[in-house]
Scaffold this active site. Structure first.
Site, PDB file in Angstrom:
ATOM      1  N   SER A 167       4.352  13.634  -0.655  1.00 26.67           N
ATOM      2  CA  SER A 167       4.315  12.178  -0.728  1.00 26.67           C
ATOM      3  C   SER A 167       4.365  11.575   0.668  1.00 26.67           C
ATOM      4  O   SER A 167       5.189  11.954   1.494  1.00 26.67           O
ATOM      5  CB  SER A 167       5.496  11.690  -1.559  1.00 26.67           C
ATOM      6  OG  SER A 167       5.468  10.293  -1.626  1.00 26.67           O
ATOM      7  N   GLY A 168       3.457  10.659   0.942  1.00 23.85           N
ATOM      8  CA  GLY A 168       3.433  10.004   2.234  1.00 23.85           C
ATOM      9  C   GLY A 168       2.567  10.715   3.257  1.00 23.85           C
ATOM     10  O   GLY A 168       2.431  10.275   4.395  1.00 23.85           O
ATOM     11  N   THR A 172      -3.950   9.349  -0.272  1.00 28.59           N
ATOM     12  CA  THR A 172      -4.717   8.225  -0.793  1.00 28.59           C
ATOM     13  C   THR A 172      -5.593   7.619   0.295  1.00 28.59           C
ATOM     14  O   THR A 172      -6.763   7.305   0.059  1.00 28.59           O
ATOM     15  CB  THR A 172      -3.754   7.176  -1.379  1.00 28.59           C
ATOM     16  OG1 THR A 172      -2.953   7.827  -2.368  1.00 28.59           O
ATOM     17  CG2 THR A 172      -4.500   6.025  -2.006  1.00 28.59           C
ATOM     18  N   ASN A 216       7.552   6.678   0.787  1.00 25.00           N
ATOM     19  CA  ASN A 216       6.272   6.041   1.080  1.00 25.00           C
ATOM     20  C   ASN A 216       6.280   4.649   0.455  1.00 25.00           C
ATOM     21  O   ASN A 216       6.506   4.515  -0.742  1.00 25.00           O
ATOM     22  CB  ASN A 216       5.148   6.912   0.479  1.00 25.00           C
ATOM     23  CG  ASN A 216       3.761   6.354   0.750  1.00 25.00           C
ATOM     24  OD1 ASN A 216       3.617   5.278   1.350  1.00 25.00           O
ATOM     25  ND2 ASN A 216       2.745   7.068   0.305  1.00 25.00           N
ATOM     26  N   SER A 219       3.466   4.470  -2.435  1.00 22.88           N
ATOM     27  CA  SER A 219       3.326   5.781  -3.058  1.00 22.88           C
ATOM     28  C   SER A 219       2.563   5.694  -4.373  1.00 22.88           C
ATOM     29  O   SER A 219       2.877   4.873  -5.229  1.00 22.88           O
ATOM     30  CB  SER A 219       4.717   6.358  -3.303  1.00 22.88           C
ATOM     31  OG  SER A 219       4.613   7.631  -3.862  1.00 22.88           O
ATOM     32  N   SER A 220       1.549   6.527  -4.530  1.00 21.62           N
ATOM     33  CA  SER A 220       0.803   6.565  -5.796  1.00 21.62           C
ATOM     34  C   SER A 220       1.661   7.266  -6.826  1.00 21.62           C
ATOM     35  O   SER A 220       2.068   8.398  -6.620  1.00 21.62           O
ATOM     36  CB  SER A 220      -0.495   7.344  -5.646  1.00 21.62           C
ATOM     37  OG  SER A 220      -1.085   7.127  -4.397  1.00 21.62           O
ATOM     38  N   GLY A 441       1.565  14.723  -4.460  1.00 18.88           N
ATOM     39  CA  GLY A 441       1.990  16.006  -3.946  1.00 18.88           C
ATOM     40  C   GLY A 441       3.329  16.423  -4.487  1.00 18.88           C
ATOM     41  O   GLY A 441       3.979  15.715  -5.251  1.00 18.88           O
ATOM     42  N   GLU A 443       7.069  17.025  -4.898  1.00 17.05           N
ATOM     43  CA  GLU A 443       8.097  16.024  -4.651  1.00 17.05           C
ATOM     44  C   GLU A 443       9.495  16.589  -4.743  1.00 17.05           C
ATOM     45  O   GLU A 443       9.816  17.324  -5.664  1.00 17.05           O
ATOM     46  CB  GLU A 443       8.012  14.902  -5.696  1.00 17.05           C
ATOM     47  CG  GLU A 443       6.913  13.939  -5.411  1.00 17.05           C
ATOM     48  CD  GLU A 443       7.051  12.648  -6.183  1.00 17.05           C
ATOM     49  OE1 GLU A 443       7.828  12.606  -7.152  1.00 17.05           O
ATOM     50  OE2 GLU A 443       6.361  11.696  -5.807  1.00 17.05           O
TER      51      GLU A 443
HETATM   52  N1  LIG Z   1      -5.424   8.515   8.573  1.00 17.10           N
HETATM   53  C1  LIG Z   1      -4.463   7.594   8.643  1.00 17.10           C
HETATM   54  N2  LIG Z   1      -4.485   6.658   9.618  1.00 17.10           N
HETATM   55  C2  LIG Z   1      -3.509   5.735   9.688  1.00 17.10           C
HETATM   56  N3  LIG Z   1      -2.474   5.661   8.854  1.00 17.10           N
HETATM   57  C3  LIG Z   1      -2.395   6.550   7.866  1.00 17.10           C
HETATM   58  C4  LIG Z   1      -3.382   7.568   7.707  1.00 17.10           C
HETATM   59  N4  LIG Z   1      -3.029   8.319   6.655  1.00 17.10           N
HETATM   60  C5  LIG Z   1      -1.893   7.783   6.167  1.00 17.10           C
HETATM   61  N5  LIG Z   1      -1.507   6.717   6.885  1.00 17.10           N
HETATM   62  C6  LIG Z   1      -0.296   5.896   6.661  1.00 17.10           C
HETATM   63  O1  LIG Z   1       0.607   6.595   5.827  1.00 17.10           O
HETATM   64  C7  LIG Z   1       0.908   5.864   4.662  1.00 17.10           C
HETATM   65  C8  LIG Z   1       1.036   6.784   3.482  1.00 17.10           C
HETATM   66  O2  LIG Z   1      -0.203   7.341   3.185  1.00 17.10           O
HETATM   67  P1  LIG Z   1      -0.686   7.526   1.676  1.00 17.10           P
HETATM   68  O3  LIG Z   1      -0.252   6.380   0.858  1.00 17.10           O
HETATM   69  O4  LIG Z   1      -2.123   7.890   1.711  1.00 17.10           O
HETATM   70  O5  LIG Z   1       0.195   8.781   1.263  1.00 17.10           O
HETATM   71  P2  LIG Z   1       0.027   9.690  -0.036  1.00 17.10           P
HETATM   72  O6  LIG Z   1      -0.143  11.079   0.455  1.00 17.10           O
HETATM   73  O7  LIG Z   1      -1.025   9.142  -0.914  1.00 17.10           O
HETATM   74  O8  LIG Z   1       1.470   9.578  -0.670  1.00 17.10           O
HETATM   75  P3  LIG Z   1       1.898   9.522  -2.215  1.00 17.10           P
HETATM   76  O9  LIG Z   1       1.896  10.923  -2.736  1.00 17.10           O
HETATM   77  O10 LIG Z   1       3.295   8.967  -2.140  1.00 17.10           O
HETATM   78  O11 LIG Z   1       0.946   8.622  -2.910  1.00 17.10           O
HETATM   79  C9  LIG Z   1      -0.219   4.849   4.518  1.00 17.10           C
HETATM   80  O12 LIG Z   1       0.222   3.688   3.900  1.00 17.10           O
HETATM   81  C10 LIG Z   1      -0.617   4.595   5.955  1.00 17.10           C
HETATM   82  O13 LIG Z   1       0.194   3.619   6.515  1.00 17.10           O
HETATM   83 MG   LIG Z   2      -1.052   8.269  -2.685  1.00 12.42          MG
END
Ligand SMILES: Nc1ncnc2c1ncn2[C@@H]1O[C@H](COP(=O)(O)OP(=O)(O)OP(=O)(O)O)[C@@H](O)[C@H]1O
Ligand SMILES: [Mg+2]
Ligand SMILES: *[C@@H]1O[C@H](CO)[C@@H](O)[C@H](O)[C@H]1NC(C)=O
Ligand SMILES: *[C@@H]1O[C@H](CO)[C@@H](O)[C@H](O)[C@H]1NC(C)=O
Length: 714
Positions: A167-168, A172, A216, A219-220, A441, A443
């Site tokens: 997560s984070g 996404t 996050n 977080s999705s 992912g 958790e």
């Molecule tokens: N390539 C990137 N460039 C800039 N910022 C990023 C990038 N990837 C992630 N982030 C930052 O990290 C934060 C978390 O990313 P994201 O929401 O995609 O995580 P996730 O893996 O989907 O987590 P979850 O499993 O909780 O949904 C985003 O809101 C963004 O601020």
């Molecule tokens: Mg996500």
């Protein structure tokens, strides 16, 4: 593994370190068998000792450091030693020294979350990657997207991109960039601009399916598989989305410092909009379902502004009352949460007359207040020949209320996804597709419950499919042919999966417990302790009788047993469903009509007669949430995705077992060497464990006729 322990001299190693995780050091003196310490020189010049853990007869040497010249490589498989410290160090060097977040590991792209906007995603960069080979360009999410696109367009293969990580980690965000890539490189040119719609659906799904967690802010809380459809000329003609495992419990419960789904806060912050007046909303800290985690705002997020975006994208999906219907249902859920349920002695419960939130809920959803109170606070019981209505204690009435809120939300979520899918369908036949799977992912939180269990189980399945695809099948092939051969070590997680899903495993015992009227989380947990005690991947925590620990592939996780039974049953009592079905608000009533046809998304529990319960023989007819995870991973989605995923052709074509046999034959006559490197665009390390000295390899002549010129010595 294949390294001779007697000839160490000034070798760099990695030593576990409490603060830095791994610390670099040099070995000062040769190691002799029987030694139980290594003398080390740390980077700051101090001398230290490394004690071998556990068994001194089989010293576990620390991981070796890679030659400096290799550090910073853009493909991890080019490293001589590929283990955790090597991976971390390489990623760190690239990121800290050069701000590079992407690195390959063979066919996999590893992304480091920079947590700030980098200037590497513009359209100009998309065009730079378009049409290029993956190996010729710097690692990038666009390179992966281009590779998928090319495989589809040139080799006529459907593709899937799987984004995984904790997560984070940035899943996404990465999935979005991949989709933007496709939208830019394959403009449909049509008036419908379907590619824009595909991207535009993101703010809606994020508003209803994302929430702030301690890990996050965005977080999705659901898994999402988006399949982008292309026509014969490989232009986007539509998309289809499937979602998995929405975390329903969040609708009624949030841990400290977490929030409910963004949409609720967006609505509360827009309570004053004229079109929202009849929803009787107010600040988010006034609703039980939105204030449980404490702070209702997120730093840097303007819920009111995000609402404008959400509404704008809703209107892209089509005209009509859809949007307002959605808000009406969401507001009703908030009011339902505030309905006060009191204990009124003797295991009875009641809702105070004139409860204002009850009235708003019933008005918004067009159901009878009297009926709602009745079926929150009572249960119908079928006795042998007659039906009686029995009051229930407060706790059960609160459960019924929360179950209703969760179910309405889950239906609403599905309904919105269906609506998006309908808007993304464009007439025309799908010729090929690229799928993008953004699955949440692995958790682990301070308190882990059934939701985390399902997520982690789904991740185990995903990991297994991946292992199977990339490593296991090939390795088994070699083993079948009796070829001594070590490919990259992989961690086989079959034992954990067995622990969870085999007969008398965790889920089996859980399903069984759900069938007993007297079943409880505690009695189930006792059975786990009894039956699974000897399983090395299962533990009873030393300090708790309410939890169990699973050693997952990624980490050890302690799960609290509380709520597992109820969540696995996922039950809503039939009387409440009937009430909703009879709603005067057709939009809502429809959610519950669906239910009869579509028992896979949710189900009702018929209250069984209050005589000694007989265990139903037709257990197959019942599906629990746990079952759904089981079905979800292997059969419904992931298998399909992996089947349509194409590994790098070069590697697959060249590294066949007959190839290995040929090379093996060549090496057999030599007092052979340690390693050969397959130098395709992607370096796969190939080890020949029966060889011991590197000298002989230099003498080894590989005839040109074998076309092995992509083999490099290292
Ligand atoms: N390539 C990137 N460039 C800039 N910022 C990023 C990038 N990837 C992630 N982030 C930052 O990290 C934060 C978390 O990313 P994201 O929401 O995609 O995580 P996730 O893996 O989907 O987590 P979850 O499993 O909780 O949904 C985003 O809101 C963004 O601020
Ligand atoms: Mg996500
Ligand atoms: C978080 O999600 C919202 C949708 O609610 C989206 O508009 C926003 O761009 C996301 N924020 C980040 C930082 O990705
Ligand atoms: C790719 O998917 C499309 C649509 O689902 C299907 O018709 C086609 O046969 C698939 N192509 C291959 C090569 O599997």
């Amino acid at each position: 593994k294949h390294w001779q322990m007697t000839s160490l001299c000034l070798l760099g190693v990695w030593i576990p370190d409490a603060e830095h995780v791994w610390k670099s050091a040099e070995i000062l003196r040769d190691f002799h068998s029987g030694d139980n310490v290594l003398d080390l020189l740390l980077e700051d010049g101090t001398v230290s000792e490394y004690r071998f853990p556990v068994d001194p007869s089989k010293p576990q040497l620390p991981p070796l450091r890679n030659p400096d010249i290799l550090v910073g490589e853009n493909d991890l498989t080019a490293l001589s030693y590929l283990h955790e410290p090597a991976v971390l160090h390489n990623l760190k060097v690239r990121f800290v020294e050069s701000r590079i977040i992407y690195t390959y590991c063979g066919i996999i792209l590893v992304a480091v979350n920079p947590n700030k906007q980098l200037p590497v995603y513009g359209d100009a960069i998309i065009h730079a990657y378009s049409g290029q080979n993956m190996g010729d360009m710097d690692p990038h999410i666009f390179a992966v997207a281009e590779e998928a696109y090319k495989q589809m367009a040139r080799n006529h293969k459907n593709q899937s991109i799987i984004v995984s990580g904790e997560s984070g980690a940035g899943k996404t965000v990465s999935a979005r960039y991949a989709m933007r890539y496709f939208a830019v490189v394959s403009k449909s040119g049509s008036q419908t601009r379907v590619e824009d719609k595909v991207l535009a659906s993101n703010p809606i799904t994020e508003a209803i399916g994302n929430a702030k967690t301690t890990r996050n802010d965005n977080s999705s809380r659901f898994g999402k598989y988006t399949e982008i459809s292309f026509d014969r000329r490989y232009r986007i003609i539509g998309a289809n989305m499937r979602t998995y495992l929405l975390e329903k419990s969040r609708v009624v419960f949030q841990a400290d410092n977490e929030r409910n789904y963004h949409i609720f806060y967006q609505m509360c912050s827009s309570a004053n909009l004229p079109e929202f007046r009849n929803l009787r909303l107010s600040n988010a800290d006034k609703f039980r379902y939105t204030c449980m985690g404490g702070d209702t705002t997120i730093e840097g997020v303007d819920d009111k502004k995000d609402m404008e975006e959400t509404r704008r994208t809703f209107s892209l999906l089509g005209k009509g009352s859809f949007q307002l219907d959605v808000f009406r249902v969401l507001a009703a859920i908030l009011h339902l949460g505030n309905v006060e349920i009191r204990s009124s002695g003797d295991d009875r419960s009641s809702v105070p007359p004139g409860d204002p939130h009850l009235a708003v809920f019933c008005e918004l959803l067009g159901v009878s207040a009297e009926g709602l109170v009745r079926w929150l606070c009572h249960r119908r019981i079928v006795l042998v020949a007659e039906m009686v209505v029995k009051p229930v204690p407060r706790e059960r009435a609160v459960n019924a209320r929360d179950a209703l809120a969760k179910q309405i939300y889950a239906h609403l979520f599905d309904c919105i996804i269906n609506r998006i899918n309908a808007a993304l369908q464009v007439p025309g036949k799908q010729h090929a597709f690229i799928g993008v799977l953004d699955i949440y992912g692995f958790e682990t939180f301070d308190i882990n419950s059934f939701e985390q269990f399902c997520i982690n189980y789904a991740n185990e399945k995903l990991q297994q499919q991946f292992n199977l695809h990339v490593f296991k099948l090939e390795q088994e092939e070699y083993m079948k042919e009796d070829i001594p051969w070590t490919l990259i070590d992989f961690y086989d997680n079959q034992p954990v999966i067995d622990l969870i899903e085999s007969k008398m495993g965790i889920l089996d015992l859980l399903d069984e417990e759900c069938l007993f009227p007297q079943g409880s989380d505690q009695s189930w947990l006792q059975k786990l302790y009894n039956y699974l005690d000897t399983n090395p991947l299962f533990e009873k925590p030393r300090l708790s009788n309410e939890a169990f620990v699973i050693q997952h592939f990624a980490d050890k996780v302690e799960y609290q047993c509380r709520g597992f039974l109820e969540k696995n049953r996922d039950a809503l009592y039939e009387e409440l469903v009937d009430l909703m079905r009879g709603s005067e608000f057709p939009f809502l009533a429809n959610f519950f009509q669906e239910e009869e046809r579509n028992t896979a998304t949710s189900k009702t529990v018929k209250v069984r007669p209050a005589r000694p319960s007989v265990k139903p023989a037709n257990k197959q007819l019942r599906t629990s949430v746990g079952d759904k995870v089981k079905m979800f991973t292997p059969s419904l989605c992931i298998v399909k995705i992996l089947n349509s995923y194409t590994p790098i052709d070069d590697f697959e074509k060249r590294v066949t077992s007959s190839f290995v046999r040929k090379v093996q034959g060549l090496l057999q006559d030599h007092e052979g060497s340690t390693q050969l490197m397959l130098d395709t665009d992607y370096h796969f390390q190939v080890m020949f464990p029966f060889c011991s000295s590197s000298q002989a390899l230099e003498l080894l002549q590989v005839p040109n006729s074998l076309h092995l010129d992509f083999l490099n010595r290292i």
